[in-house]
Design a protein around this motif. Structure first.
Motif, PDB file in Angstrom:
ATOM      1  N   ALA A 116       3.176  -0.666   2.472  1.00 13.46           N
ATOM      2  CA  ALA A 116       2.698  -1.520   3.569  1.00 13.46           C
ATOM      3  C   ALA A 116       3.860  -2.164   4.320  1.00 13.46           C
ATOM      4  CB  ALA A 116       1.760  -2.592   3.027  1.00 13.46           C
ATOM      5  N   GLU A 117       4.974  -2.397   3.648  1.00 11.35           N
ATOM      6  CA  GLU A 117       6.142  -2.963   4.310  1.00 11.35           C
ATOM      7  C   GLU A 117       6.810  -1.966   5.255  1.00 11.35           C
ATOM      8  OE1 GLU A 117       8.614  -4.086   1.071  1.00 11.35           O
ATOM      9  OE2 GLU A 117       7.558  -5.973   0.693  1.00 11.35           O
ATOM     10  N   ARG A 118       6.499  -0.693   5.094  1.00  8.30           N
ATOM     11  CA  ARG A 118       7.206   0.359   5.826  1.00  8.30           C
ATOM     12  C   ARG A 118       6.320   1.167   6.771  1.00  8.30           C
ATOM     13  NH1 ARG A 118       9.352  -1.177   1.462  1.00  8.30           N
ATOM     14  NH2 ARG A 118      11.618  -1.080   1.121  1.00  8.30           N
ATOM     15  N   HIS A 119       5.002   1.052   6.605  1.00  7.30           N
ATOM     16  CA  HIS A 119       4.093   1.881   7.395  1.00  7.30           C
ATOM     17  C   HIS A 119       2.925   1.030   7.891  1.00  7.30           C
ATOM     18  CE1 HIS A 119       6.143   5.541   5.998  1.00  7.30           C
ATOM     19  NE2 HIS A 119       6.208   4.935   4.826  1.00  7.30           N
ATOM     20  N   PRO A 120       2.667   1.022   9.187  1.00  9.44           N
ATOM     21  CA  PRO A 120       1.525   0.248   9.705  1.00  9.44           C
ATOM     22  C   PRO A 120       0.205   0.877   9.281  1.00  9.44           C
ATOM     23  CG  PRO A 120       2.504   1.602  11.434  1.00  9.44           C
ATOM     24  CD  PRO A 120       3.407   1.721  10.246  1.00  9.44           C
ATOM     25  N   GLY A 121      -0.790   0.032   9.142  1.00  4.66           N
ATOM     26  CA  GLY A 121      -2.135   0.514   8.874  1.00  4.66           C
ATOM     27  C   GLY A 121      -2.491   0.679   7.416  1.00  4.66           C
ATOM     28  N   VAL A 122      -1.566   0.394   6.498  1.00  5.03           N
ATOM     29  CA  VAL A 122      -1.910   0.480   5.070  1.00  5.03           C
ATOM     30  C   VAL A 122      -2.976  -0.556   4.740  1.00  5.03           C
ATOM     31  CG1 VAL A 122      -1.038   0.090   2.736  1.00  5.03           C
ATOM     32  CG2 VAL A 122       0.267   1.511   4.329  1.00  5.03           C
ATOM     33  N   TRP A 123      -2.791  -1.776   5.232  1.00  8.49           N
ATOM     34  CA  TRP A 123      -3.824  -2.807   5.172  1.00  8.49           C
ATOM     35  C   TRP A 123      -4.409  -2.990   6.573  1.00  8.49           C
ATOM     36  CZ3 TRP A 123      -5.444  -3.951   0.553  1.00  8.49           C
ATOM     37  CH2 TRP A 123      -4.560  -3.988  -0.530  1.00  8.49           C
ATOM     38  N   PHE A 133      -9.706   4.000   7.290  1.00 10.85           N
ATOM     39  CA  PHE A 133      -9.416   4.082   5.856  1.00 10.85           C
ATOM     40  C   PHE A 133      -8.136   3.297   5.580  1.00 10.85           C
ATOM     41  CE2 PHE A 133      -9.952   6.681   1.908  1.00 10.85           C
ATOM     42  CZ  PHE A 133      -8.780   6.326   1.265  1.00 10.85           C
ATOM     43  N   THR A 134      -8.213   2.339   4.655  1.00  8.08           N
ATOM     44  CA  THR A 134      -7.036   1.538   4.296  1.00  8.08           C
ATOM     45  C   THR A 134      -6.908   1.469   2.781  1.00  8.08           C
ATOM     46  OG1 THR A 134      -8.270  -0.564   4.336  1.00  8.08           O
ATOM     47  CG2 THR A 134      -7.224   0.139   6.413  1.00  8.08           C
ATOM     48  N   ALA A 135      -5.982   0.647   2.327  1.00 12.71           N
ATOM     49  CA  ALA A 135      -5.667   0.588   0.901  1.00 12.71           C
ATOM     50  C   ALA A 135      -6.864   0.191   0.047  1.00 12.71           C
ATOM     51  CB  ALA A 135      -4.509  -0.379   0.655  1.00 12.71           C
ATOM     52  N   VAL A 136      -7.759  -0.626   0.580  1.00 16.54           N
ATOM     53  CA  VAL A 136      -8.903  -1.033  -0.234  1.00 16.54           C
ATOM     54  C   VAL A 136      -9.800   0.159  -0.541  1.00 16.54           C
ATOM     55  CG1 VAL A 136     -10.340  -1.735   1.743  1.00 16.54           C
ATOM     56  CG2 VAL A 136     -10.728  -2.754  -0.514  1.00 16.54           C
TER      57      VAL A 136
END
Length: 227
Positions: free
Chosen positions: A75-82, A155-158
């Motif tokens: 998430a620190e390196r790629h947008p949209g993870v959360w 679709f995200t980390a959750v």
């Protein structure tokens, strides 16, 4: 490029989480499979990571272990993870943390085994509570943020954190509310989930301890795995 260490796709629920997230987010990675029971493969891996468990992500010599730590690193390196929306992001992080730390009865009673179908002999009250909580949690997210995913239209980390539960619902025929059941169907139809499932079915290695756990809780009605 990232290197992601995982175990058998038929059995490894923890490995599925970062794998499916990276697939969905379009984050390139090299996959390294460490089969359960293959000590020759695991010995050098245990020297690489202090926990000696999968999943583990390697990036430019850094080793990140534990699925939640891997997700936060990405998430620190790629947008949209959360989710980008603050309210949706707060819900997503809370729900993912609840999954990461909880639902122990579901985990132990319904061991992940994507290639079989099991008719449970009984559904203990504690298992019903876990399944009911998951159904309510999924329904809350879908209702609050409009779906089709748990924290909105992406679709995200959750969603990745609950992906193993989706396969457990399919394996054991767990009963969910209408919204949660529809979400299960959508998740199973995702290309990334279909790929994991197809590759899991193709595995020929069997981990007897995992299979034995599934036999103790119910009758196998189908075994769809490669012979």
């Amino acid at each position: 490029m990232y290197t992601l260490y995982i175990a058998n796709k038929n059995y490894s629920s923890w490995s599925l989480r970062p794998w499916v997230l990276m697939q969905e987010a379009g984050i390139p990675f090299e996959e390294r499979l460490l089969p359960f029971g293959d000590e020759a493969a695991w010995a050098p891996f245990r020297a690489l990571t202090p926990a000696g468990k999968v999943p583990a992500l390697v990036d430019e010599g850094r080793v990140i272990w534990d699925s939640l730590a891997i997700v936060e690193y990405l998430a620190e390196r790629h947008p949209g993870v959360w989710p980008r929306d603050a309210e949706a992001r707060a819900f997503a992080r809370s729900a993912a943390a609840e999954m990461h730390a909880g639902f122990t009865v579901l985990r132990s009673f319904c061991s992940m085994n994507v290639g079989i179908r099991v008719r449970l002999r009984e559904t203990p009250p504690a298992l019903l509570r876990d399944v009911g909580r998951i159904s309510a949690l999924w329904t809350e997210g879908l209702t609050r943020f409009g779906g089709p995913y748990l924290a909105g239209d992406t679709f995200t980390a959750v969603d990745a954190f609950f992906a193993p539960v989706v396969f457990r619902v399919q394996t054991y025929g767990l009963a969910l509310g209408d919204a949660a059941a529809a979400y299960t169907t959508r998740m199973l139809d995702r290309p990334s989930m279909r790929l994991w499932y197809t590759q899991g079915l193709a595995e020929t290695l069997r981990d007897e301890s995992h299979d034995a756990e599934c036999r103790t809780v119910g009758e196998w009605t189908a075994d769809l795995r490669a012979i």
